[in-house]
Write a protein that holds these residues in place. Structure first.
Motif, PDB file in Angstrom:
ATOM      1  N   VAL A  85      15.995  49.746   2.183  1.00  0.00           N
ATOM      2  CA  VAL A  85      16.748  50.302   3.080  1.00  0.00           C
ATOM      3  C   VAL A  85      16.678  49.813   4.190  1.00  0.00           C
ATOM      4  O   VAL A  85      15.562  49.906   4.862  1.00  0.00           O
ATOM      5  CB  VAL A  85      16.789  52.063   3.048  1.00  0.00           C
ATOM      6  CG1 VAL A  85      17.700  52.299   3.775  1.00  0.00           C
ATOM      7  CG2 VAL A  85      16.686  52.261   1.606  1.00  0.00           C
ATOM      8  N   ARG A  93      20.095  55.114  13.788  1.00  0.00           N
ATOM      9  CA  ARG A  93      20.190  56.536  14.572  1.00  0.00           C
ATOM     10  C   ARG A  93      21.863  57.140  14.580  1.00  0.00           C
ATOM     11  O   ARG A  93      22.245  57.802  15.707  1.00  0.00           O
ATOM     12  CB  ARG A  93      19.456  57.013  15.801  1.00  0.00           C
ATOM     13  CG  ARG A  93      17.853  56.538  15.440  1.00  0.00           C
ATOM     14  CD  ARG A  93      17.126  57.165  16.856  1.00  0.00           C
ATOM     15  NE  ARG A  93      17.040  58.591  16.724  1.00  0.00           N
ATOM     16  CZ  ARG A  93      16.280  59.402  16.127  1.00  0.00           C
ATOM     17  NH1 ARG A  93      15.315  58.797  15.249  1.00  0.00           N
ATOM     18  NH2 ARG A  93      16.269  60.648  15.988  1.00  0.00           N
ATOM     19  N   GLY A  95      23.309  57.575  11.693  1.00  0.00           N
ATOM     20  CA  GLY A  95      23.683  58.083  10.292  1.00  0.00           C
ATOM     21  C   GLY A  95      24.320  56.999   9.136  1.00  0.00           C
ATOM     22  O   GLY A  95      24.362  57.544   7.940  1.00  0.00           O
ATOM     23  N   GLY A  97      21.981  54.855   7.829  1.00  0.00           N
ATOM     24  CA  GLY A  97      21.028  54.854   6.824  1.00  0.00           C
ATOM     25  C   GLY A  97      21.145  56.212   5.917  1.00  0.00           C
ATOM     26  O   GLY A  97      20.652  55.877   4.478  1.00  0.00           O
ATOM     27  N   SER A  98      21.399  57.096   6.110  1.00  0.00           N
ATOM     28  CA  SER A  98      21.822  58.083   5.567  1.00  0.00           C
ATOM     29  C   SER A  98      22.762  57.886   4.691  1.00  0.00           C
ATOM     30  O   SER A  98      22.637  58.406   3.414  1.00  0.00           O
ATOM     31  CB  SER A  98      22.014  59.523   6.361  1.00  0.00           C
ATOM     32  OG  SER A  98      20.823  59.716   7.331  1.00  0.00           O
TER      33      SER A  98
HETATM   34  C1  COA Z   1      14.828  53.823   8.125  1.00  0.00           C
HETATM   35  C2  COA Z   1      16.407  53.187   8.493  1.00  0.00           C
HETATM   36  C3  COA Z   1      16.983  52.554   7.524  1.00  0.00           C
HETATM   37  C4  COA Z   1      17.268  54.618   9.006  1.00  0.00           C
HETATM   38  O1  COA Z   1      18.395  54.047   9.237  1.00  0.00           O
HETATM   39  P1  COA Z   1      19.434  54.882  10.440  1.00  0.00           P
HETATM   40  O2  COA Z   1      20.845  54.343  10.300  1.00  0.00           O
HETATM   41  O3  COA Z   1      18.899  54.831  11.628  1.00  0.00           O
HETATM   42  O4  COA Z   1      19.178  56.361   9.709  1.00  0.00           O
HETATM   43  P2  COA Z   1      19.905  57.639  10.174  1.00  0.00           P
HETATM   44  O5  COA Z   1      20.673  57.485  11.389  1.00  0.00           O
HETATM   45  O6  COA Z   1      20.741  58.117   8.977  1.00  0.00           O
HETATM   46  O7  COA Z   1      18.834  58.579  10.354  1.00  0.00           O
HETATM   47  C5  COA Z   1      17.931  58.246  11.329  1.00  0.00           C
HETATM   48  C6  COA Z   1      17.654  59.197  12.226  1.00  0.00           C
HETATM   49  O8  COA Z   1      18.660  59.338  13.158  1.00  0.00           O
HETATM   50  C7  COA Z   1      19.134  60.721  13.208  1.00  0.00           C
HETATM   51  N1  COA Z   1      20.697  60.672  13.476  1.00  0.00           N
HETATM   52  C8  COA Z   1      21.529  60.112  12.474  1.00  0.00           C
HETATM   53  N2  COA Z   1      22.845  60.350  13.079  1.00  0.00           N
HETATM   54  C9  COA Z   1      22.455  60.574  14.517  1.00  0.00           C
HETATM   55  C10 COA Z   1      23.415  60.528  15.391  1.00  0.00           C
HETATM   56  N3  COA Z   1      24.676  60.548  15.068  1.00  0.00           N
HETATM   57  N4  COA Z   1      23.077  60.823  16.745  1.00  0.00           N
HETATM   58  C11 COA Z   1      21.607  61.176  16.899  1.00  0.00           C
HETATM   59  N5  COA Z   1      20.818  60.899  15.948  1.00  0.00           N
HETATM   60  C12 COA Z   1      21.044  60.768  14.497  1.00  0.00           C
HETATM   61  C13 COA Z   1      18.872  61.575  11.923  1.00  0.00           C
HETATM   62  O9  COA Z   1      18.676  62.725  11.918  1.00  0.00           O
HETATM   63  C14 COA Z   1      17.515  60.660  11.757  1.00  0.00           C
HETATM   64  O10 COA Z   1      16.471  61.413  12.522  1.00  0.00           O
HETATM   65  P3  COA Z   1      14.865  61.616  11.798  1.00  0.00           P
HETATM   66  O11 COA Z   1      14.670  60.839  10.531  1.00  0.00           O
HETATM   67  O12 COA Z   1      13.987  61.042  12.768  1.00  0.00           O
HETATM   68  O13 COA Z   1      14.757  63.028  11.640  1.00  0.00           O
HETATM   69  C15 COA Z   1      16.247  52.279   9.892  1.00  0.00           C
HETATM   70  O14 COA Z   1      15.631  52.808  10.783  1.00  0.00           O
HETATM   71  C16 COA Z   1      15.678  50.862   9.578  1.00  0.00           C
HETATM   72  O15 COA Z   1      16.301  49.953   9.068  1.00  0.00           O
HETATM   73  N6  COA Z   1      14.516  50.781   9.854  1.00  0.00           N
HETATM   74  C17 COA Z   1      13.802  49.604   9.612  1.00  0.00           C
HETATM   75  C18 COA Z   1      13.473  49.436   8.057  1.00  0.00           C
HETATM   76  C19 COA Z   1      12.957  50.403   7.231  1.00  0.00           C
HETATM   77  O16 COA Z   1      12.002  51.268   7.576  1.00  0.00           O
HETATM   78  N7  COA Z   1      13.424  50.976   6.290  1.00  0.00           N
HETATM   79  C20 COA Z   1      12.888  52.045   5.421  1.00  0.00           C
HETATM   80  C21 COA Z   1      11.801  51.531   4.573  1.00  0.00           C
HETATM   81  S1  COA Z   1      11.206  53.081   3.530  1.00  0.00           S
END
Ligand code: COA
Length: 152
Positions: A85, A93, A95, A97-98
């Motif tokens: 992922v 951040r 949404g 990833g979600s």
């Molecule tokens: C992990 C990963 C996939 C998450 O992707 P993302 O697009 O940032 O995920 P989301 O935006 O859905 O959620 C991340 C955080 O942002 C927050 N968020 C989501 N939409 C938001 C918005 N519109 N404004 C502010 N924050 C938001 C979520 O609540 C979540 O917070 P929390 O988990 O700290 O409580 C990304 O950080 C990534 O690629 N990381 C590196 C690879 C990795 O670690 N992968 C997972 C391996 S297990």
């Protein structure tokens, strides 16, 4: 933002492979751009595992997630896994990833998966929001990880 199988966008494989190398290359020193691309070329299907889903906006990839049969060589008895992922570092951040996790769970359900596993060093909270429960905490490839399980 659309979620589509990488099978429909094989031209995006090099970009996804670059993300994978940047995030996890240090964990698998044998992995290169070529091996990461080869792994993704094995995901060009829509109706079985392994497969990769990609989030797209106007044809541009924003992130991706995979369903794979094996992800942890110390836990071969667990299958299948949510893996790889990743969201473009500049677009986190928001949404995406979600959305990828939700879409991969829906795909797993569609494929008849009863139990889906994952492991993560630091994203337990993200996955817990989608019903993943902690199965075990352990060490893997030099870091503390949690193995989680959900019924898609
Ligand atoms: C992990 C990963 C996939 C998450 O992707 P993302 O697009 O940032 O995920 P989301 O935006 O859905 O959620 C991340 C955080 O942002 C927050 N968020 C989501 N939409 C938001 C918005 N519109 N404004 C502010 N924050 C938001 C979520 O609540 C979540 O917070 P929390 O988990 O700290 O409580 C990304 O950080 C990534 O690629 N990381 C590196 C690879 C990795 O670690 N992968 C997972 C391996 S297990």
């Amino acid at each position: 933002v659309h979620i589509e199988p990488i099978a429909d966008h094989p031209e995006l494989i090099p970009a996804l492979a670059r993300w994978h190398l940047a995030e996890w290359g240090h964990k698998s020193p044998a992995r290169t751009q070529a091996t990461a691309e080869r792994r993704l070329r094995g995901h060009l299907r829509t109706d079985g595992i392994p497969l990769t889903l990609v989030a797209l906006e106007d044809g541009r990839p924003l992130g991706s997630a995979a369903l794979v049969c094996q992800d942890m060589r110390t836990r071969p008895e667990l299958t299948p896994w949510l893996a790889d992922v990743v969201v473009d570092p500049g677009l986190r951040r928001r949404g995406i990833g979600s959305l990828l996790v939700r879409s991969t769970l829906a795909k797993a359900r569609e494929l008849g998966v009863a139990r889906l596993y994952l492991y993560t060093p630091d994203q337990e909270r993200l996955y817990a929001r989608f019903g993943f429960e902690v199965l075990e905490r352990t060490e893997y490839r030099g870091e503390s990880v949690v193995i989680m399980r959900a019924a898609p």
